[in-house]
Design a protein around this motif. Structure first.
Motif, short mmCIF file in Angstrom:
data_model
loop_
_atom_site.label_atom_id
_atom_site.label_comp_id
_atom_site.label_asym_id
_atom_site.label_seq_id
_atom_site.Cartn_x
_atom_site.Cartn_y
_atom_site.Cartn_z
N ILE A 220 -12.77 -1.32 -16.30
CA ILE A 220 -11.64 -0.52 -15.83
C ILE A 220 -11.18 -1.04 -14.48
O ILE A 220 -11.98 -1.21 -13.56
CB ILE A 220 -12.02 0.98 -15.69
CG1 ILE A 220 -12.48 1.54 -17.03
CG2 ILE A 220 -10.84 1.79 -15.14
CD1 ILE A 220 -13.02 2.95 -16.95
N PHE A 221 -9.88 -1.32 -14.39
CA PHE A 221 -9.26 -1.68 -13.12
C PHE A 221 -8.56 -0.44 -12.58
O PHE A 221 -7.72 0.14 -13.26
CB PHE A 221 -8.25 -2.82 -13.29
CG PHE A 221 -8.88 -4.12 -13.69
CD1 PHE A 221 -9.43 -4.96 -12.73
CD2 PHE A 221 -8.93 -4.50 -15.03
CE1 PHE A 221 -10.00 -6.17 -13.10
CE2 PHE A 221 -9.50 -5.70 -15.40
CZ PHE A 221 -10.05 -6.53 -14.43
N ARG A 222 -8.91 -0.04 -11.38
CA ARG A 222 -8.29 1.13 -10.75
C ARG A 222 -7.33 0.66 -9.67
O ARG A 222 -7.72 -0.05 -8.74
CB ARG A 222 -9.35 2.06 -10.16
CG ARG A 222 -8.78 3.28 -9.44
CD ARG A 222 -9.83 4.36 -9.28
NE ARG A 222 -10.18 4.95 -10.59
CZ ARG A 222 -11.17 5.82 -10.77
NH1 ARG A 222 -11.92 6.20 -9.76
NH2 ARG A 222 -11.40 6.30 -11.99
N SER A 223 -6.07 1.06 -9.80
CA SER A 223 -5.02 0.64 -8.88
C SER A 223 -4.54 1.83 -8.06
O SER A 223 -4.13 2.85 -8.63
CB SER A 223 -3.85 0.02 -9.65
OG SER A 223 -2.79 -0.32 -8.79
N VAL A 224 -4.58 1.70 -6.73
CA VAL A 224 -4.12 2.75 -5.83
C VAL A 224 -2.95 2.21 -5.02
O VAL A 224 -3.06 1.13 -4.40
CB VAL A 224 -5.25 3.22 -4.89
CG1 VAL A 224 -4.75 4.33 -3.97
CG2 VAL A 224 -6.47 3.69 -5.69
N SER A 225 -1.83 2.91 -5.04
CA SER A 225 -0.65 2.44 -4.31
C SER A 225 -0.94 2.33 -2.81
O SER A 225 -1.84 2.99 -2.28
CB SER A 225 0.53 3.40 -4.54
OG SER A 225 0.20 4.70 -4.07
N GLU A 226 -0.16 1.49 -2.15
CA GLU A 226 -0.38 1.25 -0.72
C GLU A 226 -0.30 2.54 0.10
O GLU A 226 -1.06 2.71 1.06
CB GLU A 226 0.63 0.24 -0.19
CG GLU A 226 0.38 -0.15 1.26
CD GLU A 226 1.42 -1.12 1.80
OE1 GLU A 226 1.11 -1.84 2.76
OE2 GLU A 226 2.55 -1.15 1.27
N ASP A 227 0.58 3.46 -0.29
CA ASP A 227 0.70 4.71 0.46
C ASP A 227 -0.37 5.73 0.08
O ASP A 227 -0.43 6.82 0.65
CB ASP A 227 2.10 5.32 0.31
CG ASP A 227 2.41 5.76 -1.12
OD1 ASP A 227 1.53 5.68 -1.99
OD2 ASP A 227 3.56 6.18 -1.36
N GLY A 228 -1.24 5.36 -0.89
CA GLY A 228 -2.36 6.21 -1.26
C GLY A 228 -2.03 7.40 -2.14
O GLY A 228 -2.89 8.22 -2.45
N LYS A 229 -0.78 7.51 -2.60
CA LYS A 229 -0.36 8.69 -3.33
C LYS A 229 -0.44 8.56 -4.85
O LYS A 229 -0.25 9.54 -5.57
CB LYS A 229 1.07 9.07 -2.93
CG LYS A 229 1.21 9.45 -1.46
CD LYS A 229 2.65 9.79 -1.11
CE LYS A 229 2.77 10.18 0.36
NZ LYS A 229 4.17 10.51 0.74
N LYS A 230 -0.70 7.34 -5.34
CA LYS A 230 -0.69 7.15 -6.79
C LYS A 230 -1.90 6.32 -7.21
O LYS A 230 -2.15 5.25 -6.65
CB LYS A 230 0.60 6.45 -7.21
CG LYS A 230 0.86 6.44 -8.71
CD LYS A 230 2.25 5.89 -9.02
CE LYS A 230 2.53 5.94 -10.50
NZ LYS A 230 3.87 5.41 -10.83
N THR A 231 -2.66 6.83 -8.20
CA THR A 231 -3.85 6.15 -8.72
C THR A 231 -3.74 6.05 -10.24
O THR A 231 -3.44 7.05 -10.91
CB THR A 231 -5.13 6.90 -8.34
OG1 THR A 231 -5.24 6.98 -6.92
CG2 THR A 231 -6.36 6.18 -8.90
#
Length: 241
Positions: A220-231
């Motif tokens: 599983i690759f978990r991607s978190v947006s730079e602003d931290g609001k989207k995972t």
């Protein structure tokens, strides 16, 4: 009856001359208009297709017309020495530097001068704000640059089309699944997203993404947006032959 028709013809002739005269008057008056005083910048935009390889999404500046300040909010990773903004300004005016001419934004401020048709000059200062953070986190595709598809000869690759973001990848027989170098292609508005990876099949133990990756179990690759609001999680269910 003949006299009446003659009178009607005379009236029509006079009326025609009246309209022609007034039409000429109106046409001539257009050349007497004073030169326009309009001289404003109404839009200042960075487009990716005009800044290829540097700008990955559209950035629109805010314009304070009262202070004549254009504020361009940008991410930290941009190269600033050759930026090509697309600028819309008042009709009949001229602009210096012109729209799409490369400018150096490494300076604290950059100035644009709008000269109206009447000769009035208005100076705008462009101020950069390097605090922009990307709000998206989309992984577009995954590929194995060193594992070649037996049919096409190209690197094995697949695209995450829709949710839930989960797929299996076909690899050649004999591929060592415990250590594969992996490329993740991000969408243009997802740069600087933080990627972590879970290799134990549980989805509970994650490490910062780096190569190689062990695909002997579900990954599983978990991607978190730079602003931290989207995972978002992107799952590789298996590598099959």
């Amino acid at each position: 009856m003949i006299i009446s028709m003659k009178k009607t013809g005379i009236y029509l002739f006079v009326l025609m001359c009246f309209f022609l005269f007034n039409s000429c008057e109106r046409d001539n008056s257009l050349t007497d208009l004073k030169p326009s005083n309009l001289g404003s910048i109404v839009s200042f935009v960075l487009n990716p297709y005009q800044n290829t390889g540097n700008v990955t999404m559209k950035f629109t500046a805010t314009i304070d017309e009262s202070l004549k300040i254009i504020t361009l909010k940008l991410p930290k990773n941009l190269r600033l020495d050759s930026i090509r903004p697309e600028i819309i300004y008042s009709p009949w005016a001229t602009l210096s530097p012109m729209s799409l001419v490369p400018i150096d934004l490494t300076k604290d401020t950059t100035e644009y001068t709008v000269t109206s048709e009447s000769g009035k000059k208005t100076v705008y200062a462009v101020v950069k704000d390097m605090t922009y953070q990307f709000a998206n986190n989309a992984i577009y595709s995954i590929s194995f640059p060193e594992v070649l598809d037996a049919t096409t000869g190209n690197p094995v690759r697949s695209t995450f089309w829709s949710t839930p973001y989960s797929l299996g990848l076909k690899v050649p027989v004999g591929t060592n699944k415990t250590g594969i170098n992996t490329n993740l292609e991000m969408s243009g508005d997802s740069y600087n997203a933080v990627i972590s990876v879970s290799e134990d099949g549980s989805g509970t133990s994650f490490r910062p993404f780096s190569n190689p990756v062990n695909y002997s179990k579900k990954v599983i690759f978990r991607s978190v947006s730079e602003d931290g609001k989207k995972t978002t999680d992107y799952t590789i269910t298996s590598l099959y032959n």
